[in-house]
Enzyme design. Structure first.
Site, PDB file in Angstrom:
ATOM      1  CE  LYS A 139       1.047 -17.224   1.541  1.00  0.00           C
ATOM      2  NZ  LYS A 139       0.128 -18.616   1.850  1.00  0.00           N
ATOM      3  CE1 TYR A 189      -2.957  -3.094   0.571  1.00  0.00           C
ATOM      4  CE2 TYR A 189      -4.552  -1.512   1.854  1.00  0.00           C
ATOM      5  CZ  TYR A 189      -4.042  -2.634   1.107  1.00  0.00           C
ATOM      6  OH  TYR A 189      -5.209  -3.540   1.235  1.00  0.00           O
ATOM      7  CG  ASP A 231      -2.310 -19.630   3.485  1.00  0.00           C
ATOM      8  OD1 ASP A 231      -1.714 -19.360   4.412  1.00  0.00           O
ATOM      9  OD2 ASP A 231      -2.013 -20.392   2.721  1.00  0.00           O
ATOM     10  CG  ASP A 243      -7.478  -3.514   3.478  1.00  0.00           C
ATOM     11  OD1 ASP A 243      -8.830  -3.511   4.165  1.00  0.00           O
ATOM     12  OD2 ASP A 243      -7.500  -3.148   2.533  1.00  0.00           O
TER      13      ASP A 243
END
Ligand code: NAI
Length: 379
Positions: free
Chosen positions: A200, A132, A246, A270
């Site tokens: 991640k 972002y 995930d 987010d």
């Protein structure tokens, strides 16, 4: 005691949700003998444009940079106008690096899952870095081509064609640590039992993987006596654990009660905050706060709702819950609890705004102002 709270009315439904929510916030404080709030309005958005010729006058940023608490309604960003989002401008100018969203279920609201009441999670999302950061170039642009050529020729990246769109994902120890530190303090102060680092890192080892590592290092360095790890639990200590993003999305559906505070990078945070909000019945009742080291800037998380603006149909619940967060922040948790309980009672009584009526079986629809009165009466 008196306390100055700066507020921005906001565009679209902003004025009507404020008219419904502010009396509730003030009344909750009075009932708990809390400080009297001196609400000082700051012009921003369409109102500021009409009054001052600017959507966000310099003086507003100056005032906010010296303030400790403020609350904002939604601010619109005209699509395709080239105008920078006011929300992004505020975030960057004031270094509001932590976006904090508590998510819990209100009984009576339909949810897509069987046990929404098991969700009681606060998401801490890093607000300044990651994909972002705005460093992104269009496919085939000279900038993207130069960047890709540099990666190929100077850094040996072999998997690039040369005509891709390309972005950069910066993640620093500085920004990660200040976000995780805030989340750790929050969990410790409230005795919430655990903090989960979401990342991640199995794929993006040097960005997301580093976020995880910096988190554990911080806990061991600054909170050694108060924290432990999941593999080595110690009674009475806060468990610091981590989940791959995930797997985290599976766990919030299957075993949300295992998590109380999440610390996540910008993109993961987010997605997670919106997924959690949907899990408990939508974004209509989601409050949030963006924080710097000096300012807590509370905001209704929905937009300006142009389709219903001025029609007395908006749900003021998100702003009321921002008020509850504000009161907790000001050290009057009982007044905050009153607002949440009054909202819950009002929903249970099944006279709610149109958006909630679709989610509360058997509900009767009332307007924004009337809903404000109902919640006020239930305080
Ligand atoms: P939106 O949140 O304004 O509307 C999406 C849908 O939710 C609409 O159907 C709307 O009627 C409904 N809705 C939103 N708030 C509601 C409320 N309080 N009560 C009942 N229904 C509600 O999102 P959209 O349409 O994408 O954005 C409209 C404008 O808001 C844009 O200019 C956008 O940039 C801005 N925006 C501002 C935000 C902020 O200031 N934090 C956040 C999101 C969008």
């Amino acid at each position: 005691m008196r306390k100055t709270v700066y507020w921005i009315e906001g565009d679209g439904v902003g004025p009507e949700i404020w008219r419904a929510a502010r009396p509730v916030i003030d009344a909750a404080l009075r009932l708990e003998s809390g400080p009297t709030l001196d609400w000082a309005e700051l012009p921003a958005g369409e109102k500021a444009l009409a009054e001052t010729g600017s959507h966000l006058p310099e003086s507003v940023l100056r005032t906010l940079s010296q303030a400790d608490v403020a609350v904002k309604g939604p601010l619109g960003t005209p699509v395709g106008s080239g105008m920078r989002s006011l929300n992004v401008t505020l975030r960057q100018a004031l270094d509001l690096y932590a976006c904090i969203r508590p998510v819990r279920h209100f009984s009576g609201i339909e949810s897509p899952v069987r046990h929404p009441e098991r969700v009681d999670i606060v998401v801490f999302r890093e607000n300044t870095e990651d994909v972002y950061a705005g460093i992104e170039y269009a496919a085939g642009s000279p900038e993207a081509r130069r960047l890709l050529a540099f990666l190929r020729e100077q850094l040996g990246a072999t998997s690039l064609r040369g005509d891709e769109a390309a972005g950069v994902k910066p993640m620093s120890e500085y920004a990660s640590v200040r976000l995780i530190r805030r989340a750790l303090r929050y969990a410790l102060d409230r005795g919430l039992g655990s903090l989960t680092l979401v990342h991640k890192g199995n794929i993006m080892k040097y960005t997301e993987g580093a976020f995880r590592r910096w988190g554990y290092e911080l806990a061991a360095r600054e909170f050694a006596g108060q924290t432990c790890t999941e593999s080595d639990p110690e009674p009475g200590k806060l468990v610091v654990k981590d989940r791959i993003a995930d797997a985290m999305f599976q766990e919030i559906l299957l075993r949300p009660e295992r998590h109380r505070v999440l610390a996540a990078s910008n993109l993961n945070g987010d997605y997670l905050s919106d997924a959690l909000a949907a899990q408990v019945g939508g974004l209509g009742l989601a409050p949030g706060v963006n924080m710097s080291d000096s300012l807590a800037f509370f905001e209704a998380t929905h937009g300006t709702a142009p389709d219903i603006a001025g029609k007395d149909r908006a749900n003021p619940g998100s702003l009321m819950l921002c008020g509850a967060m504000l009161l907790e922040h000001l050290g009057v948790p009982k007044a905050a609890g009153r607002i949440r309980a009054a909202l819950e009672k009002s929903i249970a009584a099944k006279s709610v705004t149109a958006d909630l009526a679709t989610q509360v079986p058997g509900a009767k629809t009332v307007g924004c102002a009337a809903f404000g009165d109902i919640v006020g009466a239930n305080l």
